[in-house]
Design an enzyme around this catalytic site. Structure first.
Site, short mmCIF file in Angstrom:
data_model
loop_
_atom_site.label_atom_id
_atom_site.label_comp_id
_atom_site.label_asym_id
_atom_site.label_seq_id
_atom_site.Cartn_x
_atom_site.Cartn_y
_atom_site.Cartn_z
N GLN A 46 -4.37 -5.02 7.15
CA GLN A 46 -5.32 -6.03 6.67
C GLN A 46 -5.02 -7.40 7.29
OE1 GLN A 46 -7.77 -4.96 4.94
NE2 GLN A 46 -7.04 -3.07 4.01
N ASP A 80 3.18 -4.13 7.93
CA ASP A 80 1.94 -3.39 7.77
C ASP A 80 0.80 -4.38 8.02
OD1 ASP A 80 -0.42 -2.37 6.80
OD2 ASP A 80 0.45 -1.54 4.96
N CYS A 95 -5.01 2.58 -3.46
CA CYS A 95 -3.76 3.11 -2.89
C CYS A 95 -2.64 2.07 -3.04
CB CYS A 95 -3.91 3.53 -1.43
SG CYS A 95 -5.18 4.77 -1.19
N HIS A 107 0.87 -1.18 0.00
CA HIS A 107 0.00 0.00 0.00
C HIS A 107 0.91 1.23 0.00
CE1 HIS A 107 -2.69 3.01 1.91
NE2 HIS A 107 -3.70 2.26 1.53
N LYS A 144 -10.25 -0.66 10.63
CA LYS A 144 -10.30 -1.85 9.78
C LYS A 144 -10.57 -3.11 10.61
CE LYS A 144 -7.14 0.04 6.35
NZ LYS A 144 -8.08 0.55 5.37
N1 C6P Z 1 -6.35 0.60 2.92
C1 C6P Z 1 -8.20 0.21 1.40
O1 C6P Z 1 -9.29 0.48 0.89
P1 C6P Z 1 -4.94 3.86 7.29
O2 C6P Z 1 -5.54 4.73 6.21
O3 C6P Z 1 -3.75 4.49 7.92
O4 C6P Z 1 -5.95 3.37 8.26
O5 C6P Z 1 -4.45 2.53 6.55
C2 C6P Z 1 -3.58 2.60 5.48
C3 C6P Z 1 -3.33 1.23 4.91
C4 C6P Z 1 -2.09 0.67 5.05
N2 C6P Z 1 -1.83 -0.57 4.62
C5 C6P Z 1 -2.78 -1.32 4.03
C6 C6P Z 1 -2.44 -2.72 3.60
C7 C6P Z 1 -4.06 -0.81 3.85
O6 C6P Z 1 -4.99 -1.56 3.27
C8 C6P Z 1 -4.34 0.51 4.27
C9 C6P Z 1 -5.68 1.14 4.02
C10 C6P Z 1 -7.70 1.03 2.56
O7 C6P Z 1 -7.53 -0.73 1.01
C11 C6P Z 1 -7.83 2.49 2.31
S1 C6P Z 1 -6.71 3.06 1.10
#
Ligand code: C6P
Length: 412
Positions: free
Chosen positions: A209, A206, A370, A129, A232
């Site tokens: 997910q 990271d 993203c 991401h 999430k």
């Molecule tokens: N992915 C998706 O629709 P934040 O925004 O900080 O809570 O998470 C960022 C982020 C980082 N790593 C991974 C693997 C992610 O999936 C995400 C967030 C969302 O896939 C919004 S772009």
């Protein structure tokens, strides 16, 4: 708090009853919410915990001797202990952040800036991401270190031979996603950690997910940093966690300055608080942390293994049903996947797919998620992505497939 697998199979009807938003309609149809990778919904216990804090104990933390401040501090530190238990860590290893993005930036700009120099390597993968790419690019620009990228296969799996070839004694940081948000691939984190440590690198995971879908124990995985987002995993937005191995956090410099992160301040010299407080400048998201802890307790009570088993079954069903849709190409077919069904349909733009699905009450995400390098790798500008959570059902997968038939009709 038990994170273990003794919990019975998930009772999805009971789970759904805990989520008030799932009773609403969209365009006159029952909401079919398949955008959980973007953000999940919150169950009643999370909503209640937040309301209870604001109606009973609301105050600032670590600052007051009065009763409300003491209660708020206790609840906030209890939340830290809960998140430590959730990850198999010590409370001193849990930093509250705004989310995964801020957690990864913290590692880059505290640990990374203090450690890296020209000639060093940061190893990423092609399935990251943007939140696990851009901070490292900025860090490399500032330090003169080099970014190296591990390729992925056509199935969307890491090329482990290439990983080994790129890993070397110049590698200082390996930054990798636990689960790809665009492909669903589950990476073999414990194995990657073993290989990273063998060359003296730290591994930053990271977990945005990962944590919502499976039990995570940072010691079993043997990772140095693990980042997650509350929203999430059925908790609030604007709150997340960075787990950091204690010895590393203790040695890391602050990255933001302000209240609560200091021990003493004079114009001549400021001394800093201990970790994790050193990394929490300013008033934190207190209600968010309390809500996140409630979410962690909620999914732990359901059982992370029960959640993983249920979602694996639903993923297999979804993969099979989507495979029946003529002209549909799955993007992301790894052997080990969690919760993500990404696809393209003929040459129909994913935004058109998403719009027609929305008319049918089906919420999916469309776009590059993203993860533009993933799109580039698979030669598509965007995908449609159905992503699963604990309340999704087989009937909702059927509704998705029926709605895709409508898409095909419109574009016939
Ligand atoms: N992915 C998706 O629709 P934040 O925004 O900080 O809570 O998470 C960022 C982020 C980082 N790593 C991974 C693997 C992610 O999936 C995400 C967030 C969302 O896939 C919004 S772009």
């Amino acid at each position: 708090m038990s994170r273990a697998s003794t919990a019975p199979a998930l009772d999805v009807a009971r789970v759904r009853a805990d989520f008030p938003i799932l009773t609403r309609e969209v365009n006159g149809r029952p909401l079919v919410y398949l955008d959980n990778a973007a953000s999940t919904h919150r169950p009643r216990p999370v909503l209640d915990a937040i309301e209870q804090f604001y109606t009973v104990s609301n105050s600032n933390v670590h600052r007051g001797v009065h009763r409300l401040s003491q209660e708020a501090t206790q609840l906030f530190e209890d939340a830290r202990a809960t998140m430590a238990g959730f990850l198999g860590a010590d409370a001193r290893e849990i930093v509250f952040t705004r989310g995964t993005t801020e957690s990864l930036n913290l590692v880059a700009f505290s640990y990374g800036r203090a450690t890296l120099q020209a000639g060093d390597d940061v190893l990423l993968t092609h399935m990251e991401h943007h939140a696990n790419i851009v901070p490292w690019q900025l860090l490399c620009e500032q330090t003169g270190a080099t970014l190296k990228v591990v390729p992925i296969t056509d199935a969307g799996e890491l090329d482990l031979d290439a990983f080994d070839a790129l890993l070397g004694d110049r590698t200082r940081i390996v930054a990798v996603t636990h689960v790809s948000n665009a492909l669903g691939t589950i990476n073999p984190i414990a194995e990657l950690a073993r290989r990273a440590h063998a060359v003296g690198a730290v591994i930053v995971v990271d977990g945005a997910q990962g944590a919502p879908h499976m039990a995570v124990d940072v010691h079993t995985l043997d990772v140095d940093f693990y980042a997650l987002s509350g929203h999430k995993m059925y908790g609030p937005t604007g709150i997340g966690v960075l787990y950091g191995r204690r010895a590393l956090l203790d040695a890391m410099p602050p990255w933001q300055g302000g209240g609560d992160m200091i021990r003493s301040v004079t114009f001549e010299q400021t001394t800093y608080n201990d970790a994790p407080f050193r990394f929490e400048a300013g008033t934190p998201n207190i209600a968010g942390a309390i809500g996140l802890a409630a979410a962690a307790r909620y999914i732990s009570a359901l059982g992370l293994d029960a959640i993983a088993a249920r979602e694996a079954e639903l993923l297999a069903y979804g993969t099979q049903r989507l495979g029946e849709v003529e002209g549909l190409r799955m993007i992301g077919t790894a052997a080990h996947k969690a919760g993500v069904l990404g696809f393209v349909l003929q040459d129909i733009h994913p935004h058109d797919i998403g719009t027609i699905l929305d008319h049918e009450g089906v919420a999916v995400r469309t776009g590059h998620h993203c993860a533009q390098p993933v799109m580039e790798r698979f030669g598509v500008p965007a995908t449609a992505r159905a992503s699963l959570g604990i309340y999704n059902t087989h009937a909702e997968i059927d509704a998705l497939v029926a709605a895709l038939a409508k898409v095909r009709e419109v574009f016939a």
